[in-house]
Write an enzyme that holds these catalytic residues in place. Structure first.
Site, PDB file in Angstrom:
ATOM      1  N   GLU A   1      41.896  67.919  27.987  1.00 10.78           N
ATOM      2  CA  GLU A   1      43.024  67.101  27.525  1.00 10.78           C
ATOM      3  C   GLU A   1      44.317  67.903  27.519  1.00 10.78           C
ATOM      4  O   GLU A   1      44.394  68.976  26.913  1.00 10.78           O
ATOM      5  CB  GLU A   1      42.740  66.546  26.132  1.00 10.78           C
ATOM      6  CG  GLU A   1      43.824  65.607  25.639  1.00 10.78           C
ATOM      7  CD  GLU A   1      43.472  64.923  24.333  1.00 10.78           C
ATOM      8  OE1 GLU A   1      44.392  64.530  23.605  1.00 10.78           O
ATOM      9  OE2 GLU A   1      42.268  64.773  24.044  1.00 10.78           O
TER      10      GLU A   1
ATOM     11  N   LYS B   1      39.961  63.105  14.964  1.00 10.31           N
ATOM     12  CA  LYS B   1      39.779  63.351  16.399  1.00 10.31           C
ATOM     13  C   LYS B   1      40.698  64.479  16.852  1.00 10.31           C
ATOM     14  O   LYS B   1      40.309  65.344  17.652  1.00 10.31           O
ATOM     15  CB  LYS B   1      40.050  62.075  17.194  1.00 10.31           C
ATOM     16  CG  LYS B   1      39.764  62.196  18.691  1.00 10.31           C
ATOM     17  CD  LYS B   1      40.958  62.644  19.500  1.00 10.31           C
ATOM     18  CE  LYS B   1      40.608  62.766  20.983  1.00 10.31           C
ATOM     19  NZ  LYS B   1      41.731  63.315  21.771  1.00 10.31           N
TER      20      LYS B   1
ATOM     21  N   HIS C   1      53.377  65.097  24.135  1.00 11.44           N
ATOM     22  CA  HIS C   1      52.146  64.825  24.864  1.00 11.44           C
ATOM     23  C   HIS C   1      52.433  64.440  26.310  1.00 11.44           C
ATOM     24  O   HIS C   1      51.774  64.922  27.231  1.00 11.44           O
ATOM     25  CB  HIS C   1      51.375  63.700  24.166  1.00 11.44           C
ATOM     26  CG  HIS C   1      50.108  63.323  24.874  1.00 11.44           C
ATOM     27  ND1 HIS C   1      48.976  64.106  24.837  1.00 11.44           N
ATOM     28  CD2 HIS C   1      49.798  62.256  25.664  1.00 11.44           C
ATOM     29  CE1 HIS C   1      48.023  63.542  25.550  1.00 11.44           C
ATOM     30  NE2 HIS C   1      48.505  62.415  26.061  1.00 11.44           N
TER      31      HIS C   1
END
Length: 437
Positions: free
Chosen positions: A85, A279, A392
């Protein structure tokens, strides 16, 4: 797949690849080339990988990265991470840098107890079973002497066995609830071997017990297995500093601290938010677990069970402001190993542990907890200030450009273009098309 296959596991590796390519893919030749492209060029290393699991065709790569500048209990660490990720490593590194000048991370191991259980059905007098258990308890432990000898020499072994009556849940259901100290080993094989011997001894002793009826002597063992829920194998990590040191460009230190505490309170109150909150913690935890060859599925299951231990799913991190000091901390269960399993076999796992100065299991617990805490701090810092997407999507930009087939020159140009622009799938596509035209 066109039809079932018999004896697949007995086929040679090339035969397995041939069968998969011809029966499960549209372009068999391309499939065969792809699988072989990811083989390790060192035949010995590839053979090692082939033998980790069954029916291996190739290797599935994840990026192996480093998050530097972690100050943990006064020592500097560069933390290895294996994860796909985007932004995880950058976020962890940013949090590490933030706390570097504010005292770093403080950690302590609160417990290292592992758990295993023998589940059995006893249809009889529970009080009689309790007396029987007390009489044979020492025999249960003695029956595992050959298994525990080596572990006991190192200071570990069986720490307790208790009989638990679970008949309120299932008719006749009882269990031996056993606890262990496995030191630097995760201990799954050790624990399971002990449990299976307990079950065998329990059954044999029951058959010979003179105070049991015939039905009671026919005690039924259902299964013997370790538990991945280890609520007494706990590590704590925290950071703290005076509120005035929480300088942020967009917020006053007081408002930033207040919003961080509120963000944690929301994750404690609402399971929908808590799941995403946790998470993010697991982004950091799992990345280090994978890099160090530990079982991330077991860790995930145990940690999420711990998050629900008080009756509803809640935040794994905590935050407070007291006497002008902001404190942010985490307490999580981590049953880890630094010996056995992949730790002595996988070359990159060995390297990861070397980078971490070959930690003990307790030391690794502390490092992993810090990675999770840092990741959560970085996420909440973004959420309560600029928003999560700004950072992000900047990190995701390269993935988008690769998906769109951008050349190296195009990547350089567009990375520079988006330095002060919002990154979205549509905006990147439009910018690439404009650049090409």
């Amino acid at each position: 797949m066109k039809a079932p296959v018999e004896g697949f596991s007995r086929l040679a590796k090339n035969e397995k690849i041939e069968w998969i390519a011809n029966n499960c893919t549209k372009d068999p030749e391309q499939t065969k080339q792809l699988l072989k492209r990811y083989w390790n060029q060192d035949a010995k290393v590839q053979k090692l990988h082939d033998e980790f699991i069954e029916n291996t065709l190739s290797n599935y790569y994840l990026p192996f990265a480093i998050a530097p500048n972690f100050l943990i209990n006064g020592e500097f660490f560069a933390i290895p991470m294996a994860i796909e990720e985007s932004s995880v490593v950058a976020a962890a590194s940013k949090a590490a840098k933030f706390w570097l000048s504010r005292g770093g991370f403080k950690t302590q191991v609160l417990g290292t107890e592992k758990v295993g259980q023998v589940h059995f059905i006893f249809r009889g007098d529970s009080e009689k079973l309790e007396r029987f258990f007390e009489e044979i308890k020492e025999d249960l432990i003695k029956s595992t002497a050959d298994i525990t000898e080596s572990m006991e020499r190192r200071g570990g072994g069986i720490t307790a066995i208790e009989l638990r009556n679970k008949t309120e849940n299932i008719s006749g259901y009882h269990q031996l609830h056993c606890t262990f100290e496995t030191l630097d080993a995760m201990g799954a094989n050790f624990i399971n071997s002990c449990l299976e011997q307990f079950a065998k001894t329990l059954r044999e002793k029951a058959k010979a017990y003179p105070h049991f009826s015939d039905e009671e002597k026919d005690l039924e063992i259902v299964m013997s297995i370790l538990s991945n829920y280890v609520p007494n194998c706990i590590v704590k990590g925290e950071v703290s500093c005076p509120v005035e040191e929480l300088n942020e460009d967009d917020l006053s230190p007081e408002l930033f601290a207040k919003k961080m505490v509120q963000a944690v309170q929301i994750a404690k109150a609402d399971p929908f938010r808590a799941v995403t909150h946790n998470k993010g913690i697991m982004n950091g935890v799992d990345a280090v677990i994978l890099a160090t060859g530990n079982d991330f599925r077991a860790i995930e299951a145990g940690i999420h069970a711990y998050a629900a231990k008080d009756g509803s799913y809640s935040s794994l991190t905590h935050a407070s402001i007291e006497d002008g000091v902001f404190t942010f901390w985490i307490e999580i269960p981590l049953a880890l190993g630094t010996v056995g399993g992949l730790t002595s076999l996988h070359p990159l796992v060995k390297l990861a542990l070397e980078i971490l100065r070959n930690p003990t299991a307790k030391e690794l617990m502390q490092i992993v907890a810090v990675a999770g805490l840092a990741q959560n701090f970085a996420a909440l810092r973004s959420l309560t200030t600029t928003g999560i997407q700004k950072g992000h999507m900047k990190m995701h930009l390269m993935n988008l450009l690769n998906q769109m087939g951008a050349t190296e020159d195009e990547k350089t140009t567009l990375v520079n273009y988006f330095k002060d622009r919002t990154v979205t799938n549509a905006s990147v596509k439009e910018a690439l098309e404009n650049h090409r035209s």
